[in-house]
Scaffold this motif. Structure first.
Motif, short mmCIF file in Angstrom:
data_model
loop_
_atom_site.label_atom_id
_atom_site.label_comp_id
_atom_site.label_asym_id
_atom_site.label_seq_id
_atom_site.Cartn_x
_atom_site.Cartn_y
_atom_site.Cartn_z
N LEU A 40 0.83 -1.20 0.00
CA LEU A 40 0.00 0.00 0.00
C LEU A 40 0.86 1.25 0.00
O LEU A 40 1.95 1.28 0.57
CB LEU A 40 -0.92 0.01 1.22
CG LEU A 40 -1.96 -1.11 1.31
CD1 LEU A 40 -2.73 -1.00 2.61
CD2 LEU A 40 -2.91 -1.09 0.12
N ARG A 41 0.36 2.29 -0.64
CA ARG A 41 1.03 3.58 -0.63
C ARG A 41 0.47 4.40 0.52
O ARG A 41 -0.74 4.47 0.72
CB ARG A 41 0.79 4.30 -1.96
CG ARG A 41 1.36 3.56 -3.18
CD ARG A 41 0.98 4.22 -4.49
NE ARG A 41 -0.47 4.35 -4.62
CZ ARG A 41 -1.11 5.47 -4.96
NH1 ARG A 41 -0.41 6.57 -5.23
NH2 ARG A 41 -2.41 5.49 -5.07
N VAL A 86 -4.11 5.34 8.94
CA VAL A 86 -5.54 5.62 8.84
C VAL A 86 -5.96 5.52 7.37
O VAL A 86 -5.15 5.61 6.46
CB VAL A 86 -5.87 7.02 9.41
CG1 VAL A 86 -5.44 7.11 10.87
CG2 VAL A 86 -5.21 8.13 8.59
N GLY A 87 -7.26 5.33 7.18
CA GLY A 87 -7.75 5.20 5.81
C GLY A 87 -9.22 4.86 5.78
O GLY A 87 -9.86 4.65 6.82
N ALA A 88 -9.74 4.78 4.58
CA ALA A 88 -11.16 4.48 4.38
C ALA A 88 -11.45 3.02 4.67
O ALA A 88 -10.54 2.18 4.73
CB ALA A 88 -11.55 4.82 2.94
N GLY A 92 -7.45 -1.64 3.20
CA GLY A 92 -6.37 -2.60 3.41
C GLY A 92 -5.56 -2.42 4.68
O GLY A 92 -4.49 -3.00 4.82
N LYS A 93 -6.09 -1.66 5.64
CA LYS A 93 -5.34 -1.37 6.86
C LYS A 93 -5.09 -2.65 7.69
O LYS A 93 -3.96 -2.92 8.09
CB LYS A 93 -6.11 -0.35 7.72
CG LYS A 93 -6.40 0.96 7.02
CD LYS A 93 -7.16 1.92 7.92
CE LYS A 93 -8.52 1.43 8.35
NZ LYS A 93 -9.47 1.25 7.23
N LEU A 246 -0.11 8.39 9.04
CA LEU A 246 -0.06 8.21 7.59
C LEU A 246 -1.40 7.69 7.09
O LEU A 246 -2.06 6.89 7.76
CB LEU A 246 1.05 7.22 7.22
CG LEU A 246 2.48 7.67 7.55
CD1 LEU A 246 3.43 6.49 7.49
CD2 LEU A 246 2.93 8.77 6.60
N GLU A 247 -1.79 8.17 5.92
CA GLU A 247 -3.08 7.79 5.35
C GLU A 247 -2.88 6.88 4.14
O GLU A 247 -2.05 7.15 3.27
CB GLU A 247 -3.87 9.03 4.95
CG GLU A 247 -5.30 8.73 4.57
CD GLU A 247 -6.23 9.91 4.86
OE1 GLU A 247 -7.43 9.66 5.07
OE2 GLU A 247 -5.76 11.05 4.88
N VAL A 248 -3.65 5.78 4.11
CA VAL A 248 -3.59 4.86 2.98
C VAL A 248 -4.13 5.57 1.74
O VAL A 248 -5.22 6.15 1.76
CB VAL A 248 -4.41 3.59 3.25
CG1 VAL A 248 -4.36 2.65 2.04
CG2 VAL A 248 -3.90 2.89 4.50
N GLN A 249 -3.37 5.52 0.66
CA GLN A 249 -3.77 6.16 -0.59
C GLN A 249 -4.59 5.20 -1.45
O GLN A 249 -4.39 3.98 -1.41
CB GLN A 249 -2.52 6.63 -1.36
CG GLN A 249 -1.66 7.61 -0.58
CD GLN A 249 -2.43 8.85 -0.18
OE1 GLN A 249 -2.79 9.67 -1.01
NE2 GLN A 249 -2.70 9.00 1.12
#
Length: 300
Positions: A40-41, A86-88, A92-93, A246-249
């Motif tokens: 993941l980016r 963090v991410g939506a 894939g977190k 950091l946020e998952v792109q």
């Protein structure tokens, strides 16, 4: 030895994707990480990037020109032993945490054999220390503390207690000695703490304090800490002190097509897999924008 038995069970338990709902797909063979994981980016959230620019005396726009700087988890852990990812939903977190733990377990069990290049990079980023991986769903810890039969305070001590109780129940064939996890926390662990957002809102700040207290009690010399949360829940009093955020792109097209190919390889016969993957990629590309946006998260 208990440590080797634990690592063996850990690898078996967490080495498959656990996207909710896919276990009900009739006949679907869910691939293992080694054959289907995409890196993941990650990027700083714009507000955090601007704040960091301000601290360094730079103009926020200087760092943001052309978009945020993207890195992977191996590059991130070299910058900080404490990461908040963090991410939506569906980005894939949790899978990232599982992959990080399984990669360490596999390295400890087999050395460098059977590791992908991405896994070797991850182990190198950890200084090849091979810490003991510990995966915990934070909602389960909060539930453990608020058990009506034996309620406990949310604290660093009960977090360590929960880790021991959880794994003793999960891996019943392992004869854990007393203080197994306390001893490993003093030697070196990779703590993978999943789902801040799945803890009830009134308990999140307490859980944060318990984790921060654990960091103080056991330090950074040997341990690494990765936590995850949906972006919307990770604000204000919930944000962990001294954790790099950091946020998952979203997936780019190359990542998406890699994921399609890996999964089709797992599900279909060899001569069919590439055709199905190419057809699905083309179908997404020729769909409207709503479909293309859905396909930017691994789960969707």
């Amino acid at each position: 030895a208990p440590t080797r038995e634990y690592l063996d069970r850990f690898e078996k338990k967490y080495s498959q994707f656990s996207f909710r709902g896919l276990e009900d797909v009739s006949g679907a063979k869910i691939p293992e990480f080694n054959t289907a994981y995409i890196s993941l980016r990650l990027a700083e959230r714009p507000d955090k990037e601007m704040a960091r620019a301000g601290r360094k005396g730079a103009e926020p726009g200087e760092l943001r020109e052309g978009g945020p700087l993207e890195i992977d988890v191996s590059q991130a852990v070299k910058r900080s032993a404490r990461l908040a990812i963090v991410g939506a939903a569906g980005s894939g977190k949790s899978t990232l945490l599982q992959w990080a733990g399984v990669s360490v377990a596999r390295a400890r069990l087999r050395g460098g054999n059977e590791l992908t290049e991405t896994q070797r990079e991850w182990l190198s980023a950890l200084g090849n220390k091979n810490p003991l991986p510990i995966f915990i769903a934070l909602r389960d810890y909060a539930r453990f503390c608020h058990d009506s039969r034996s309620p406990r305070a949310i604290s660093p001590a009960t977090l360590v207690e929960f880790i021991s109780v959880f794994y003793a129940g999960l891996f019943t064939s392992v004869d854990f000695p007393p203080d197994f996890f306390k001893q490993h926390l003093r030697r070196g662990c990779l703590l993978l703490l999943d789902g801040v957002d799945e803890v009830s809102p009134e308990q999140r700040a307490q859980v944060r304090e318990a984790v921060e207290g654990l960091v103080v009690d056991y330090g950074l010399a040997h341990n690494y800490y990765l936590i995850t949360s949906r972006s919307v829940a990770y604000r204000g009093a919930v944000e962990f002190a001294d954790f790099e955020q950091l946020e998952v792109q979203p997936l780019n097209r190359a990542q998406r097509d890699d994921l399609l190919r890996y999964w089709c390889d797992a599900i279909y016969l060899a001569d069919e897999a590439s055709k199905y993957a190419a057809d699905l990629s083309a179908s997404i590309e020729h769909s409207d924008d709503r479909v293309r946006q859905l396909a930017r998260t691994p789960l969707m």
